[in-house]
Design an enzyme around this catalytic site. Sequence first.
Site, PDB file in Angstrom:
ATOM      1  N   ARG A  95       7.149  -8.335  16.178  1.00  0.00           N
ATOM      2  CA  ARG A  95       7.762  -7.066  15.837  1.00  0.00           C
ATOM      3  C   ARG A  95       6.677  -5.811  15.939  1.00  0.00           C
ATOM      4  O   ARG A  95       5.677  -6.039  16.065  1.00  0.00           O
ATOM      5  CB  ARG A  95       7.944  -7.120  14.267  1.00  0.00           C
ATOM      6  CG  ARG A  95       8.424  -5.821  13.588  1.00  0.00           C
ATOM      7  CD  ARG A  95       8.910  -6.090  12.179  1.00  0.00           C
ATOM      8  NE  ARG A  95       9.258  -4.764  11.304  1.00  0.00           N
ATOM      9  CZ  ARG A  95       8.367  -4.267  10.852  1.00  0.00           C
ATOM     10  NH1 ARG A  95       7.386  -4.311  10.741  1.00  0.00           N
ATOM     11  NH2 ARG A  95       8.670  -2.749  10.481  1.00  0.00           N
ATOM     12  N   HIS A 150       0.987  -1.217  -0.012  1.00  0.00           N
ATOM     13  CA  HIS A 150      -0.060   0.077  -0.180  1.00  0.00           C
ATOM     14  C   HIS A 150       0.933   1.324   0.217  1.00  0.00           C
ATOM     15  O   HIS A 150       2.083   1.240   0.173  1.00  0.00           O
ATOM     16  CB  HIS A 150      -0.945   0.220   1.410  1.00  0.00           C
ATOM     17  CG  HIS A 150      -0.144   0.209   2.570  1.00  0.00           C
ATOM     18  ND1 HIS A 150       0.620  -0.803   3.087  1.00  0.00           N
ATOM     19  CD2 HIS A 150       0.092   1.190   3.405  1.00  0.00           C
ATOM     20  CE1 HIS A 150       0.943  -0.407   4.217  1.00  0.00           C
ATOM     21  NE2 HIS A 150       0.703   1.203   4.428  1.00  0.00           N
ATOM     22  N   HIS A 172       4.818   0.190  -0.113  1.00  0.00           N
ATOM     23  CA  HIS A 172       5.627  -0.399   1.012  1.00  0.00           C
ATOM     24  C   HIS A 172       4.592  -1.480   1.526  1.00  0.00           C
ATOM     25  O   HIS A 172       3.345  -1.472   1.323  1.00  0.00           O
ATOM     26  CB  HIS A 172       6.209   0.479   2.142  1.00  0.00           C
ATOM     27  CG  HIS A 172       5.269   1.450   2.795  1.00  0.00           C
ATOM     28  ND1 HIS A 172       4.494   2.294   2.090  1.00  0.00           N
ATOM     29  CD2 HIS A 172       4.527   1.102   3.794  1.00  0.00           C
ATOM     30  CE1 HIS A 172       3.797   2.770   2.925  1.00  0.00           C
ATOM     31  NE2 HIS A 172       3.849   2.052   3.886  1.00  0.00           N
ATOM     32  N   ASP A 178       0.683   4.923   1.737  1.00  0.00           N
ATOM     33  CA  ASP A 178       0.025   5.576   2.995  1.00  0.00           C
ATOM     34  C   ASP A 178      -0.816   6.677   2.250  1.00  0.00           C
ATOM     35  O   ASP A 178      -0.462   7.565   1.654  1.00  0.00           O
ATOM     36  CB  ASP A 178       0.727   6.149   4.221  1.00  0.00           C
ATOM     37  CG  ASP A 178       1.980   5.029   4.682  1.00  0.00           C
ATOM     38  OD1 ASP A 178       1.119   3.730   4.862  1.00  0.00           O
ATOM     39  OD2 ASP A 178       2.730   5.379   5.262  1.00  0.00           O
TER      40      ASP A 178
HETATM   41  O1  LIG Z   1       5.210  -1.972  10.095  1.00  0.00           O
HETATM   42  C1  LIG Z   1       5.875  -1.227   9.139  1.00  0.00           C
HETATM   43  O2  LIG Z   1       7.146  -1.133   9.107  1.00  0.00           O
HETATM   44  C2  LIG Z   1       4.938  -0.513   8.167  1.00  0.00           C
HETATM   45  C3  LIG Z   1       3.576  -0.106   8.699  1.00  0.00           C
HETATM   46  C4  LIG Z   1       2.789   0.663   7.718  1.00  0.00           C
HETATM   47  O3  LIG Z   1       3.118   0.486   6.640  1.00  0.00           O
HETATM   48  C5  LIG Z   1       1.821   1.371   8.206  1.00  0.00           C
HETATM   49  O4  LIG Z   1       1.470   1.302   9.338  1.00  0.00           O
HETATM   50  O5  LIG Z   1       1.218   2.090   7.180  1.00  0.00           O
HETATM   51 FE   LIG Z   2       2.299   2.137   5.509  1.00  0.00          FE
END
Ligand SMILES: O=C(O)CCC(=O)C(=O)O
Ligand SMILES: [Fe+2]
Length: 198
Positions: free
Chosen positions: A120, A54, A110, A56
């Site tokens: 994590r 996605h 990403h 953001d």
């Molecule tokens: O957890 C991550 O490294 C990415 C999280 C992410 O892409 C988001 O919260 O929009």
């Molecule tokens: Fe994200």
Amino acid sequence: MSNLSLNIMEILGDSLGVGKDYLREFFQENDSIMRLNYYPPCQQPHLTLGTGPHCDPTSLTILHQSRVSGLQVLVDGKWHGIRPDPNAFVVNIGDTFMALSNGIYKSCMHRAVVNSRTARKSLAFFLCPRMDRKVTPPMELLVRSSDDDDDHCSRRRYPDFAWRDFLEFTQKHYRADTKTLDAFSDWLRQKNMDNHDE
Ligand SMILES: O=C(O)CCC(=O)C(=O)O
Ligand SMILES: [Fe+2]
């Protein structure tokens, strides 16, 4: 976090040729979001994703990864892992900033993968304009001559919108993926046409 993102906005404003203050002022009052992501270990990590691909929908993301890797970005069709560094933030452009810069800055695709051993966490600050602020590119980005090398400047790429409406779109109508901004733009244009017909 808000201060850091406003400082980054000064640099981005400078780079776009609209001056240091324009974007700082645009985001001065902001309805930003902070989110903690938690990814438990997964027995078959190759069968799933922590967060699917996605961009953001927000404007600028400042992300802290814990010591466990998982974030990947798409570059030239390939996924690249971003090594976690407890002393660093990952900063990326979101769809609202892409619209605000009339497509000059691109939002970054990403995803996050999971692993079988370690949980994590990541902490994300999403800079967002004030809910009712109109997202429209500054005039300077639109009035450059059409013989400008960069034809991004001459025509509008996305319709005007309020962050409130984009947020609602991603919460009620569409789960953020690889085409969120295009889907939202189509949805807005359709809605504007329907309102016009009434
Ligand atoms: O957890 C991550 O490294 C990415 C999280 C992410 O892409 C988001 O919260 O929009
Ligand atoms: Fe994200």
